[in-house]
Design an enzyme around this catalytic site. Structure first.
Site, short mmCIF file in Angstrom:
data_model
loop_
_atom_site.label_atom_id
_atom_site.label_comp_id
_atom_site.label_asym_id
_atom_site.label_seq_id
_atom_site.Cartn_x
_atom_site.Cartn_y
_atom_site.Cartn_z
N VAL B 107 0.87 -1.17 0.00
CA VAL B 107 0.00 0.00 0.00
C VAL B 107 0.91 1.23 0.00
O VAL B 107 1.95 1.23 0.67
CB VAL B 107 -0.90 0.04 1.25
N CYS B 108 0.51 2.26 -0.75
CA CYS B 108 1.23 3.53 -0.72
C CYS B 108 2.69 3.32 -1.12
O CYS B 108 2.96 2.56 -2.05
CB CYS B 108 1.05 4.13 0.69
N THR B 109 3.63 3.92 -0.42
CA THR B 109 5.03 3.80 -0.81
C THR B 109 5.69 2.51 -0.34
O THR B 109 6.90 2.34 -0.50
CB THR B 109 5.83 5.02 -0.31
#
Lengths: 237, 237
Positions: B107-109
């Site tokens: 998820v995300c970075t």
């Protein structure tokens, strides 16, 4: 739209208790913690780790005894709410801090705690869809909306509504532009893979199964509501 | 639609590290923890409490050394990613567990950690909008979508995408009906108060301010990417 109200030194207190639903407050926490000049406190009766409904465990950062006054008081929900509805010391704390707060707020079934503390009677408010009818029993003007703002009471619906709820509070406190910045920072551009997020849009068999799996919790809550309701008649109201 | 695949004993491992963005994993955790026959592990290098980006602190429930193999490996993101991109022991753990997992996800970075571990090269994947161009530098086929599924790699965009991401994984593992039940249980019927959740829809001045406030983090990440990219050429690729 850009109404930065320049309010400084906002304090937001989130009340933790065992068996809460963690996303009820971790969603709002992500929003609140990105606001300017804002201190978010996670408070509990003791500094013991708080185990949420399904196991995820948090450390509170202050206790009821040591907590400052708050501009915004936030009560999350979850199965652990039931036990707190009959905990007079806990409810006393919520009531006294709520009476001093600028905003008295809840996510999900946290609204039952506000109601049991006598803070929601005569206000429009909401809760998780599964418990809407029970909240009405406590003298609350229940509405089925995602976020309900009635004077200084702000309540959100079930679990994930906490993100919408917190962005609404961010806009109340700091204006739309700041709330929009936070929304962009957390990339809140939701695209649910199904249209199953409310009993009005979910397939009927899905609603039936979720109702069945939560029936015991619902029954227990109803019994507690009946009991505290009769006590209320001779005390709080 | 009702394709309950009846897979039993699913294990999901979420990797924690200091300064992560807590909602990157607490959103998915709420979904995963409601799945049938599923054990969710929060693992870290030690059992020490993990302090997230803005202070919220969690207890891991197992260590890298003691963790079982996982059906689904999940890596969240956050500012703490930068330090982990040069932590060879950490990346070795992610790579070896990722190679054995049925699904390798972020998820995300968190996708930067998967890429630095050599697990995303040649795959379509996504990340937080602010870092999309940097992920491309690591040999990933970057796409700007909320949830990207390419074979057994599943990646989500920024922060709140984790909820959509986790419901997509729930559907992959258990079929649509189970995912829909979880969506209803967490009342995921989002109604953002603004249309500011992506740089394509947010007001331009809001985008400019969020870009400015994240410029230092972005520059640091870009420097690290340039460094590990040159090392990759002589080792992983």
């Amino acid at each position: 739209m850009t109404t930065n109200k320049n309010i400084s030194n906002i304090s937001i207190g989130i009340i933790l208790f065992p068996n809460l639903t963690q996303l009820d407050f971790t969603g709002p926490y992500e929003v609140f913690s990105k606001l300017p000049n804002t201190q978010v406190y996670l408070l509990s009766e003791t500094l013991d780790p708080i185990r949420s409904e399904r196991g995820l465990t948090f450390l509170p950062d202050t206790t009821f005894a040591k907590a400052p006054d708050f501009d915004v008081l936030v009560v999350p929900g979850g199965p652990g709410v039931n036990l707190k509805l009959e905990d007079s010391q806990f409810l006393h704390f919520v009531r006294t801090r709520g009476e001093k707060a600028r905003y008295v707020t809840s996510v999900c079934t946290g609204s039952f705690i506000l109601a049991a503390a006598g803070l929601l009677q005569g206000y429009r408010a909401t809760t998780h869809w599964r418990s809407l009818d029970l909240l009405q029993e406590l003298g609350v003007q229940v509405v089925s909306e995602r976020v309900v703002i009635d004077r200084n009471r702000i309540t959100g619906g079930g679990v994930t509504s906490g993100i919408d709820f917190a962005l609404a509070i961010a806009a109340e406190l700091f204006g739309d532009a700041i709330a929009q910045e936070v929304q962009l920072a957390i990339e809140y551009n939701p695209q649910p893979p199904f249209q199953s997020g409310s009993p009005q849009t979910a397939p009927p068999d899905v609603v039936t199964r979720v109702e069945a799996s939560t029936q015991n919790m619902y029954n227990t809550r109803r019994q507690i509501i009946q009991k505290i309701k009769s006590e209320f008649k001779t005390t709080v109201f």
